[in-house]
Design an enzyme around this catalytic site. Structure first.
Site, PDB file in Angstrom:
ATOM      1  N   ILE A  46       0.713  -1.236   0.040  1.00  0.00           N
ATOM      2  CA  ILE A  46      -0.045  -0.018   0.070  1.00  0.00           C
ATOM      3  C   ILE A  46       0.774   1.092  -0.013  1.00  0.00           C
ATOM      4  O   ILE A  46       1.641   1.425   0.855  1.00  0.00           O
ATOM      5  CB  ILE A  46      -0.989   0.221   1.244  1.00  0.00           C
ATOM      6  CG1 ILE A  46      -1.744  -1.291   1.354  1.00  0.00           C
ATOM      7  CG2 ILE A  46      -1.924   1.347   1.134  1.00  0.00           C
ATOM      8  CD1 ILE A  46      -2.526  -1.312   2.558  1.00  0.00           C
ATOM      9  N   GLU A  57       4.889  -7.598   1.993  1.00  0.00           N
ATOM     10  CA  GLU A  57       5.503  -8.808   3.043  1.00  0.00           C
ATOM     11  C   GLU A  57       4.829  -8.229   4.367  1.00  0.00           C
ATOM     12  O   GLU A  57       4.166  -9.224   5.013  1.00  0.00           O
ATOM     13  CB  GLU A  57       6.942  -8.667   3.172  1.00  0.00           C
ATOM     14  CG  GLU A  57       7.738  -9.259   2.132  1.00  0.00           C
ATOM     15  CD  GLU A  57       8.190  -8.033   1.225  1.00  0.00           C
ATOM     16  OE1 GLU A  57       9.119  -8.211   0.494  1.00  0.00           O
ATOM     17  OE2 GLU A  57       7.514  -6.866   0.950  1.00  0.00           O
TER      18      GLU A  57
END
Length: 127
Positions: A46, A57
């Site tokens: 994001i 991750e």
């Protein structure tokens, strides 16, 4: 056990960039991780202004922790162009901190390059 080829395919399917708002883009990178219990968790990056976003991750790790797990066996991140991407330093440190055994997690850095997390985060500040 699920291999890196399947994890690559999962991560690549997630990496479909889209715009959430005028300022926030998501899914330029997808990540997939395998836990010691055999579960796969997925996430997307994001990108938001003011340092508010986070990596794919981190997103996958958050899903894993929400499900009650914290032991990573394998992890991969893939860009929307299909390129395998090494985790950033923040992601490496985060993985190492949520379970001591995660330092032995396999991280795919390229098709022909798989290293243990401890080898790409060699100087542990805790020691």
């Amino acid at each position: 056990m699920i291999g890196f080829e399947e994890l690559y395919n999962i991560a690549q399917e997630l990496a479909v960039p889209r715009k959430l708002s005028e300022y926030t883009d998501v899914a330029m990178v997808g990540a997939a991780l395998l836990t010691d219990k055999g579960n796969v968790y997925k996430g997307v990056c994001i990108d938001a202004p003011c340092g508010m976003g986070f990596c794919a991750e981190h997103s996958a790790i958050a899903a894993m922790i929400t499900a009650g797990e914290n032991r990573i066996v394998k992890v991969i991140a893939v860009g929307s162009d299909g390129r395998i991407m090494a985790p950033c330093g923040r992601c490496r440190e985060f993985m190492a901190q949520i379970h001591d055994d995660n330092r032995n997690a396999e991280v795919m850095l390229a098709r022909d390059n798989i290293l243990l997390l401890k080898d790409i985060l060699p100087y542990d500040w805790r020691k």
